[in-house]
Design an enzyme around this catalytic site. Structure first.
Site, PDB file in Angstrom:
ATOM      1  N   GLN A 197       0.823  -1.223   0.000  1.00 51.81           N
ATOM      2  CA  GLN A 197       0.000   0.000   0.000  1.00 51.81           C
ATOM      3  C   GLN A 197       0.850   1.264   0.000  1.00 51.81           C
ATOM      4  OE1 GLN A 197      -0.441  -2.647   2.014  1.00 51.81           O
ATOM      5  NE2 GLN A 197      -2.538  -2.850   2.727  1.00 51.81           N
ATOM      6  N   ASP A 238      -5.728   1.394  13.132  1.00 47.69           N
ATOM      7  CA  ASP A 238      -6.954   0.616  12.905  1.00 47.69           C
ATOM      8  C   ASP A 238      -7.763   0.407  14.178  1.00 47.69           C
ATOM      9  OD1 ASP A 238      -5.031  -0.226  10.575  1.00 47.69           O
ATOM     10  OD2 ASP A 238      -7.084  -0.646   9.949  1.00 47.69           O
TER      11      ASP A 238
END
Ligand code: MRU
Length: 352
Positions: A197, A238
């Site tokens: 990513q 997260d």
């Protein structure tokens, strides 16, 4: 400077997403007509990043509610709860997903009226969450920009940018805001194995906006900090436990250890919806394990020998003691942990 990316959109009852699996080769969009397609897009990472999957799940709830055939309110809520559980299972670590779904479920339960009224209020709120997300990121950006040097290198990991949110970004939002203030920032993006990513998304997003970015392989971070090329590290999150232990993309903990060794500040930029005050510490954070092929294969080609065992956790937990500050929409929180975290207003968060 290019127009800001809108990663998640609602258009006449459909969800429009940037297909992140197609980047950087192609900027293309997918249109989804059903909540199940949204759940699939979340688990296959067409859409990824904690706030972006939370907002996609919220729109999926609105879609499901619209399509539910249940004149009886109790039955409607029961069926919606089944959808909510399926969505929450799509990716377990990022608490924003559960936060968004639970927020709408709670709203539906507390709203008086017919099933038509419930459908309307769910849709209105889910759509409003998109704008809310961008505003929160901009607020975080303004708070966080003050922490960045007037001039220097900033290392980031994975993608916590516009692509990980509805727009603007958390960690990259802080960098954007610093640039908007005229700071001379050079970003170092690591590749972020196994799904890359950092290379595919962060580097693409920054180049698109004319922000200077240098790509490194994951194993180069220590050397980069040792040579004094990085003045601070900024990452997203997260799920953050009540004591500050922070789950983020695998590799984050290693960066925090390196940053601590070289006395480089390590910041986590995350909205309040990422704090899970129900968890006393990081040991209770569920860590998603993904398909071994993400490691054994590169661009669809097998690189690893057949028969090798693979361990592929998608996230790790950085102990709170390695974190210099949390950048939130309510301001910057500094140690000592967990005391300073207790000041967060977590209404509507995972804690409530
Ligand atoms: O597996 P991903 O790509 O969804 O992981 C994303 C991250 O770990 C991000 O750093 C995190 O979600 C914060 S995004 C603002």
């Amino acid at each position: 400077m290019s127009e800001l990316l809108q990663t998640v959109e609602w258009e006449a009852g459909r969800v429009r997403l940037i297909d992140q699996n197609a980047l950087p080769a192609e900027l293309k969009y997918v249109e989804l007509e059903d909540w199940r397609q949204c759940a699939e897009a979340i688990s296959t990472m067409v859409v990824r990043g904690a706030p972006a999957i939370g907002c996609t799940a919220a729109l999926a709830m609105a879609m499901a509610a619209r399509m539910l055939i249940a004149t009886d309110r109790t039955l409607f809520l029961q069926r919606l709860e089944t959808v909510a559980s399926a969505l929450k299972a799509a990716r377990p670590t990022a608490v924003n997903l559960a936060w968004a779904v639970d927020r709408l479920m709670r709203l539906a339960t507390e709203t008086q009226g017919t099933t038509a009224d419930l459908k309307e209020v769910i849709q209105e709120t889910a759509v409003a969450m998109l704008q809310e997300d961008v505003e929160i990121n901009r607020r975080m950006g303004r708070f966080g920009a003050d922490l960045l040097p007037e001039q220097g290198g900033v290392l980031t990991h994975c993608n916590a940018g516009a692509l990980a949110t509805v727009g603007y970004g958390t960690a990259l939002g802080v960098i954007r805001a610093a640039k908007e203030q005229g700071k001379q920032i050079e970003v170092f993006a690591d590749e972020t194995r196994p799904r890359l990513q950092g290379m595919k998304l962060t580097a693409w997003e920054l180049i698109r906006e004319g922000i200077k970015v240098t790509l490194i392989a994951d194993n180069m971070a220590a050397a980069l900090l040792q040579q004094g090329k990085v003045q601070c590290v900024v990452v997203g999150a997260d799920r953050i436990a009540a004591n500050g232990d922070t789950a983020n993309k695998i590799g984050t903990c290693a960066l925090a250890i390196v940053a601590s060794h070289y006395h480089v500040p390590f910041y986590v930029a995350a909205p309040v919806s990422t704090f899970d005050m129900n968890l006393p510490n990081g040991s209770g954070i569920p860590i998603e394990e993904r398909n071994p092929e993400e490691i054994t294969h590169i661009a669809g080609e097998r690189i690893a020998p057949v028969g090798v065992q693979v361990w592929n956790p998608a996230f790790d937990v950085t102990p709170a003691c390695l974190i210099s500050g949390f950048i939130t929409e309510q301001g910057v929180l500094k140690p000592p942990w967990p005391d300073s975290l207790a000041s967060l207003q977590t209404r509507n968060s995972a804690a409530t």
